[in-house]
Scaffold this motif. Structure first.
Motif, PDB file in Angstrom:
ATOM      1  N   LEU A 164       0.821  -1.262   0.135  1.00 55.68           N
ATOM      2  CA  LEU A 164      -0.049  -0.052  -0.060  1.00 55.68           C
ATOM      3  C   LEU A 164       0.748   1.275  -0.120  1.00 55.68           C
ATOM      4  O   LEU A 164       0.411   2.268  -0.660  1.00 55.68           O
ATOM      5  N   ALA A 165       2.063   1.090   0.726  1.00 57.63           N
ATOM      6  CA  ALA A 165       2.942   2.544   0.838  1.00 57.63           C
ATOM      7  C   ALA A 165       3.406   2.603  -0.632  1.00 57.63           C
ATOM      8  O   ALA A 165       3.352   4.032  -0.839  1.00 57.63           O
ATOM      9  N   GLU A 166       3.837   1.610  -1.318  1.00 54.10           N
ATOM     10  CA  GLU A 166       4.361   1.683  -2.708  1.00 54.10           C
ATOM     11  C   GLU A 166       3.331   2.329  -3.549  1.00 54.10           C
ATOM     12  O   GLU A 166       3.662   3.395  -4.259  1.00 54.10           O
ATOM     13  N   GLN A 167       2.010   2.172  -3.349  1.00 53.64           N
ATOM     14  CA  GLN A 167       0.983   2.684  -4.084  1.00 53.64           C
ATOM     15  C   GLN A 167       0.592   4.181  -3.772  1.00 53.64           C
ATOM     16  O   GLN A 167       0.331   4.989  -4.622  1.00 53.64           O
ATOM     17  N   LEU A 168       1.051   4.696  -2.622  1.00 56.34           N
ATOM     18  CA  LEU A 168       0.845   5.798  -2.258  1.00 56.34           C
ATOM     19  C   LEU A 168       1.900   6.792  -2.645  1.00 56.34           C
ATOM     20  O   LEU A 168       1.768   7.856  -3.393  1.00 56.34           O
ATOM     21  N   HIS A 169       3.158   6.030  -2.915  1.00 56.66           N
ATOM     22  CA  HIS A 169       4.334   6.616  -3.776  1.00 56.66           C
ATOM     23  C   HIS A 169       3.793   6.963  -5.128  1.00 56.66           C
ATOM     24  O   HIS A 169       3.954   8.062  -5.680  1.00 56.66           O
ATOM     25  N   ASP A 170       3.062   5.948  -5.749  1.00 56.66           N
ATOM     26  CA  ASP A 170       2.569   6.076  -7.142  1.00 56.66           C
ATOM     27  C   ASP A 170       1.502   7.314  -7.280  1.00 56.66           C
ATOM     28  O   ASP A 170       1.647   7.786  -8.440  1.00 56.66           O
ATOM     29  N   LEU A 171       0.773   7.197  -6.166  1.00 56.00           N
ATOM     30  CA  LEU A 171      -0.183   8.501  -6.246  1.00 56.00           C
ATOM     31  C   LEU A 171       0.368   9.612  -6.226  1.00 56.00           C
ATOM     32  O   LEU A 171      -0.145  10.373  -7.037  1.00 56.00           O
TER      33      LEU A 171
END
Ligand code: SF4
Length: 413
Positions: A164-171
């Motif tokens: 999920l943290a990775e997706q937040l970076h992508d966001l």
């Protein structure tokens, strides 16, 4: 229309706060004022709005420069003003499933009537419900705005946090690409520090509201944590949570109960009824305090300002409505014991798998732990279906039963 409503609210609340005498309760008014100012910013057409799913990291979005909000805020606000029924009708006439969640149907009606300001971006979250995901996707489609979907895993393990943290970076990358708004590390640190200060006050609020009798007045903490999540990362969040902490501390110290003559205490599951209903006044009249709302207590650790993405992810995953039901069942039983309640009220919100779908297992877990549950058949937003007489009778019977059990419980304690 909505903008005018929020503008009037802001003016009225500012005047009432200015007139408040020493020692007069101001926390709820401060909270209402910040929520109304948020509404005004969203609907003024001036702020860069991001319409989101309810679990989006609003403080992160503040750091990037957005005015973010979850779409259910619209449904709740309109229901609170009695304005939801025509929008529900409109959404249904356009094909919205009448058995779906009315927080979402009202938001769809608001989109169809042109009441929702066009955002810069739309950010969906796959939890707490896929109905919410579908509605946010629909909003992006109708308003022709770029969409980002956060896929929230159904696990709390380290791998889920990292995913999920990775997706937040992508966001953050997505926002920079489609809007040109980028994230500055210094700004992110400031925002996280404000979030942690608000969190600290919320932990104190949890501690203070465990007092018996509760120092919180009956409506003080209605919709509290959900709306405060929209203020995290801002001075407004620190102001609101600090006002509650100070007021509750004073009331607890002065032994001033929020509800005079509190004789029973209940846990309220999931969402409150958003339109004006006789439920809360009736509970008050019967001497029943809502000691705690399931979604109010803090479930997440402080966030590291130097490396906040895992902390944002942990916070999202800590929500009781995310993942398998076992975590939620533990949470509600812990709350029932910690707040020394006599029973629980579940509104079993129509169309919600968490509210209606999980009711049997929630009921069983609480009953096995010794806490009777009142399952009401209500829709928290759609007042058209509210059966007042039936709800009154069931509440009165439930309270009578709790009162009869009280002496035995006191002996057990
Ligand atoms: S009430 Fe249930 S269906 Fe509606 S937004 Fe909340 S979790 Fe989703």
């Amino acid at each position: 229309v909505i903008r005018d409503h929020f503008a009037e609210l802001v003016t009225g609340l500012e005047a009432r706060l200015a007139d408040a005498g020493p020692g007069e309760p101001v926390a709820r008014k401060t909270f209402a004022l910040e929520a109304a100012q948020l509404g005004l910013r969203l609907f003024s057409g001036e702020a860069p709005v991001a319409w989101c799913g309810v679990l989006a990291p609003f403080d992160l979005l503040h750091a990037v420069g957005f005015e973010p909000c979850f779409v259910e805020f619209v449904g709740a606000t309109l229901a609170g003003n009695g304005a939801a029924p025509p929008l529900l009708q409109l959404a249904e006439a356009e094909g919205a499933d009448p058995t779906s969640c009315s927080f979402h149907r009202t938001a769809l009606g608001a989109v169809a009537s042109g009441l929702i300001p066009t955002p810069e971006v739309v950010i969906a979250t796959s939890a707490p419900c896929t109905g919410g995901l579908a509605v946010v996707e629909e909003l992006a489609r109708r308003l022709r705005r770029p969409l980002f979907v956060l896929n929230v895993p159904h696990s709390r393990h380290q791998a889920a946090v990292e995913y999920l943290a990775e997706q937040l970076h992508d966001l953050v990358g997505f926002l920079a690409e489609v809007t040109g708004r980028s994230l500055h590390p210094g700004r992110l640190r400031e925002v996280v520090e404000l979030t942690n200060r608000a969190r600290h006050a919320m932990v104190e609020i949890d501690r203070l509201t465990r007092h018996v009798p509760s120092p919180a007045r009956p409506r003080d903490l209605v919709n509290f944590a959900l709306v405060v999540s929209l203020l995290l990362g801002r001075e407004a969040g620190v102001r609101v949570t600090g006002a509650y902490r100070d007021e509750l501390e004073r009331r607890a110290r002065d032994r001033s109960p929020g509800l005079q003559g509190e004789r029973l205490r209940v846990l309220w599951l999931q969402n409150r009824i958003q339109f004006r209903s006789p439920v809360e006044p009736l509970l008050e009249e019967l001497g029943v305090a809502v000691a705690v709302d399931e979604l109010n207590p803090v479930t997440w650790p402080p966030i590291d300002p130097e490396d906040p993405f895992p902390g944002f992810a942990r916070r999202m995953l800590s929500t009781p409505l995310v993942g398998g039901l076992a975590h939620r069942l533990d949470h509600v039983v812990r709350l029932a014991r910690g707040y020394r309640v006599d029973g629980a009220v579940n509104p079993c919100h129509w169309g919600c798998r968490q509210g209606s779908g999980a009711r049997g297992l929630v009921d069983r877990a609480l009953r096995e732990a010794g806490f009777p549950v009142l399952n009401l058949e209500v829709d928290c937003v759609d007042q058209r279906t509210f059966a007042e007489g039936q709800v009154r009778t069931r509440i009165e019977a439930f309270v009578e039963m709790l009162a009869e059990r009280r002496p035995a419980r006191e002996l057990e304690a």
